[in-house]
Design a protein around this motif. Sequence first.
Motif, PDB file in Angstrom:
ATOM      1  N   PRO A 187       2.786   4.705  -7.005  1.00 27.05           N
ATOM      2  CA  PRO A 187       1.432   4.531  -7.553  1.00 27.05           C
ATOM      3  C   PRO A 187       0.437   4.389  -6.248  1.00 27.05           C
ATOM      4  O   PRO A 187      -0.601   4.941  -6.601  1.00 27.05           O
ATOM      5  N   ILE A 188       0.870   3.767  -5.320  1.00 31.11           N
ATOM      6  CA  ILE A 188      -0.261   3.403  -4.311  1.00 31.11           C
ATOM      7  C   ILE A 188      -0.430   5.011  -3.663  1.00 31.11           C
ATOM      8  O   ILE A 188      -1.696   5.223  -3.025  1.00 31.11           O
ATOM      9  N   GLU A 189       0.461   5.621  -3.399  1.00 28.92           N
ATOM     10  CA  GLU A 189       0.248   6.666  -2.656  1.00 28.92           C
ATOM     11  C   GLU A 189      -0.430   7.838  -3.584  1.00 28.92           C
ATOM     12  O   GLU A 189      -1.253   8.614  -3.176  1.00 28.92           O
ATOM     13  N   TRP A 190      -0.020   7.825  -4.947  1.00 27.65           N
ATOM     14  CA  TRP A 190      -0.760   8.600  -5.920  1.00 27.65           C
ATOM     15  C   TRP A 190      -2.175   8.409  -5.946  1.00 27.65           C
ATOM     16  O   TRP A 190      -3.111   9.204  -5.957  1.00 27.65           O
ATOM     17  N   GLU A 191      -2.749   7.207  -5.893  1.00 27.56           N
ATOM     18  CA  GLU A 191      -4.078   6.549  -5.902  1.00 27.56           C
ATOM     19  C   GLU A 191      -4.985   7.171  -4.647  1.00 27.56           C
ATOM     20  O   GLU A 191      -5.875   7.612  -4.628  1.00 27.56           O
ATOM     21  N   ARG A 208      -3.887   9.954  -2.813  1.00 27.70           N
ATOM     22  CA  ARG A 208      -3.832  11.022  -2.992  1.00 27.70           C
ATOM     23  C   ARG A 208      -5.049  11.532  -3.911  1.00 27.70           C
ATOM     24  O   ARG A 208      -5.774  12.565  -3.543  1.00 27.70           O
ATOM     25  N   CYS A 209      -5.142  11.047  -4.940  1.00 26.91           N
ATOM     26  CA  CYS A 209      -6.469  11.279  -5.943  1.00 26.91           C
ATOM     27  C   CYS A 209      -7.838  11.101  -5.163  1.00 26.91           C
ATOM     28  O   CYS A 209      -8.854  11.855  -5.366  1.00 26.91           O
ATOM     29  N   GLU A 210      -7.755  10.201  -4.394  1.00 25.12           N
ATOM     30  CA  GLU A 210      -8.967   9.383  -3.655  1.00 25.12           C
ATOM     31  C   GLU A 210      -9.344  10.742  -2.718  1.00 25.12           C
ATOM     32  O   GLU A 210     -10.521  11.150  -2.476  1.00 25.12           O
ATOM     33  N   ALA A 226      -4.447  16.305  -5.944  1.00 22.11           N
ATOM     34  CA  ALA A 226      -3.479  15.390  -5.241  1.00 22.11           C
ATOM     35  C   ALA A 226      -2.233  15.810  -4.776  1.00 22.11           C
ATOM     36  O   ALA A 226      -1.748  15.559  -4.022  1.00 22.11           O
ATOM     37  N   LYS A 262     -12.438  15.362 -12.375  1.00 23.67           N
ATOM     38  CA  LYS A 262     -11.219  14.397 -12.029  1.00 23.67           C
ATOM     39  C   LYS A 262     -10.158  14.744 -12.731  1.00 23.67           C
ATOM     40  O   LYS A 262      -8.877  14.907 -11.894  1.00 23.67           O
ATOM     41  N   CYS A 319      -6.669  15.211  -9.845  1.00 26.51           N
ATOM     42  CA  CYS A 319      -6.171  14.103  -9.848  1.00 26.51           C
ATOM     43  C   CYS A 319      -4.641  14.708 -10.635  1.00 26.51           C
ATOM     44  O   CYS A 319      -4.245  13.951 -11.337  1.00 26.51           O
TER      45      CYS A 319
END
Length: 250
Positions: free
Chosen positions: A9-13, A15-17, A63, A245, A249
């Motif tokens: 989840p940290i990586e996905w966030e 990637r989205c940012e 992402a 978004k 994302c």
Amino acid sequence: MNHMENINPIEWEARCELAALYRLIAFYKMTDLIDTHISYRLPHEPNHFLINRYGIPFDKMTASHLIKIDHEGTIVENYDQGKRVNVAGFVIHSAIHHACPEVHCVIHTHTADGVAVSAQSHGLLPLSQHALKFYNRIGYHTYEGIALSLDEQKRLIEDLGQHRCMILRNHGLLSTGNSIPRAFHEIYFLERACQIQVKALSSTQLNYPSPEVCEHTAQQFDREEAEQIILDAWHAALSLIEQQKAEYCV
């Protein structure tokens, strides 16, 4: 998230940012077709960072388009195999990420105004409030050709020094930050400063603030409230592409 549904989840966030940042660079017309690049060090994996899949226009970045690589430019995840990374992007970004552990985001652009200023022997002039943010606080790197040689990395780092930003002579602009909002803030102000300078130089009568005022203004940009202002500006910029978004994302 299809093939990336089990991603941390940290990586996905992250990637989205980062995908949002790519789209904002496109929104502000700081792209150069498929060239230039932005990288981001993963918060939970400091030896890995994300960079764009080569060939994807910035305004279409998502992402899942982003590629996880290490400091040698090696792709480190199976879901990224077969994707391509810009070699010149790797040379510039990996040098900074490796030498500066406090730098988490690096942005490199080739805008017309940024390259124009990079080609002027005097460099960035103290002609505007935007430019004064960088007064005695910007590095310069001499052009050595397309950045494909690892030998250039040492000189890139030396020329950046303790600055957040650098003008790559006859090439473009570069900004860094300990966060995505900070790096975006730096490149936004630097690009605006270059745009203003190119327009101002059409006049033969220019007004320059005194060195004392220039230094005072530069210090004001680093005052305690700056971090909150930078964060507020980032969220304001994100609101301009909030309708995208659901597209980026993924």
